[in-house]
Design a protein around this motif. Structure first.
Motif, PDB file in Angstrom:
ATOM      1  N   VAL A  54       0.844  -1.200   0.000  1.00 54.51           N
ATOM      2  CA  VAL A  54       0.000   0.000   0.000  1.00 54.51           C
ATOM      3  C   VAL A  54       0.878   1.247   0.000  1.00 54.51           C
ATOM      4  O   VAL A  54       0.652   2.197  -0.762  1.00 54.51           O
ATOM      5  CB  VAL A  54      -0.950   0.008   1.213  1.00 54.51           C
ATOM      6  N   ALA A 170      -0.643  -6.457  -3.444  1.00 51.38           N
ATOM      7  CA  ALA A 170      -1.473  -5.412  -2.841  1.00 51.38           C
ATOM      8  C   ALA A 170      -1.341  -4.106  -3.620  1.00 51.38           C
ATOM      9  O   ALA A 170      -2.340  -3.420  -3.888  1.00 51.38           O
ATOM     10  CB  ALA A 170      -1.065  -5.202  -1.379  1.00 51.38           C
ATOM     11  N   LEU A 174      -4.267  -2.125  -5.769  1.00 48.58           N
ATOM     12  CA  LEU A 174      -4.607  -0.758  -5.364  1.00 48.58           C
ATOM     13  C   LEU A 174      -4.504   0.215  -6.529  1.00 48.58           C
ATOM     14  O   LEU A 174      -5.431   0.996  -6.785  1.00 48.58           O
ATOM     15  CB  LEU A 174      -3.690  -0.311  -4.225  1.00 48.58           C
TER      16      LEU A 174
END
Length: 266
Positions: A54, A170, A174
């Motif tokens: 992230v 991830a 995203l």
């Protein structure tokens, strides 16, 4: 080199369109490398890897956007100061106490920021200027990258390269989601596509080296030493793009690198 290539691609197409190519490419490469390295996949490896992803997603997005809009020779050194400062700040919060040299390095870094941020007369006509928008993107990217070091350092060593895989999974999900929401889910073509693919390959090599270094040494030391990367990025910008820097900015870049070294020693 990855930063330079990604930044050049982001001058031709939106930064998000570069990342939605480079990140999935890096993810696939990392999966193959992780299978070769072995390692144990545990819950901490998945969690810390995902959190790192992230942070990486926003860091690279904002960084490529800053490189695409502003001067690479200025954006890169300023980002490095923040990348170096975050691990130091976390170390202080955890009870570490740097030496006087490190504190002096922080002061030098602040002076470097002021000098590098100065624009010469006539710079308002330059296509890639260090504007307020570029400044905020640079700050955001630096903080996100610095946090990336802190998060990935928490991953268990026995997991080998798997935390990087989960980080890329991830991050890819995203950035694809953000690109879809902002109508940027468009794969670039031609030269931007080739540059994005190259950035993904170079980014994979850099991240593997980063993780192995963090696993073998201290967070505060390794994180800061890795922050010396602008030397190559700035050199490429000046040689390939013929970017012009003022004497004040050149002095600020030298101080920025000196600040990183002082913080590392401290």
């Amino acid at each position: 080199m990855s930063d330079f290539v990604g930044g050049i691609a982001s001058r031709r197409v939106a930064a998000l369109r570069v990342v939605i190519v480079s990140y999935p490419v890096a993810m696939v490469l990392l999966i193959f490398l992780a299978l070769g390295f072995g390692g144990t996949v545990t819950t901490p490896a998945v969690v810390w890897g995902a959190l790192c992803g992230v942070s990486q997603a926003f860091g690279v997005w904002w960084f490529y956007a800053a490189l695409g809009s502003g001067p690479i020779s200025v954006v890169s050194p300023l980002t490095a100061i923040l990348v170096a400062g975050v691990p130091v700040g976390v170390g202080l919060a955890l009870g570490e106490r740097p030496s006087g040299v490190a504190y002096a390095g922080i002061g030098v870094a602040l002076i470097a920021v002021a000098l590098v941020s100065r624009e010469a007369k006539g710079d308002e006509d330059r296509p890639h200027r260090f504007t307020k928008k570029v400044a905020w993107l640079t700050v955001g990217a630096g903080l996100a990258f610095g946090l990336n070091f802190v998060l990935i350092d928490q991953a268990p060593v026995e997991a080998r390269l798997w935390p990087l895989v989960f980080a890329r999974v991830a991050a890819s999900l995203l950035v694809i989601g953000i690109a879809l929401a902002s109508a940027n889910l468009v794969v670039p073509r031609g030269i931007p596509l080739k540059l994005a693919l190259a950035a993904g390959v170079l980014d994979t090599i850099a991240n593997v080296a980063m993780l192995l270094a963090l696993q073998a040494s201290l967070l505060s030391l390794t994180g800061v030493l890795i922050s010396l990367y602008p030397a190559a990025t700035v050199a490429l910008a000046m040689v390939v793009l013929k970017e012009r820097v003022t004497r004040w900015q050149a002095g600020g870049m030298v101080l920025a690198l000196a600040a990183v070294a002082m913080i590392a020693v401290g």
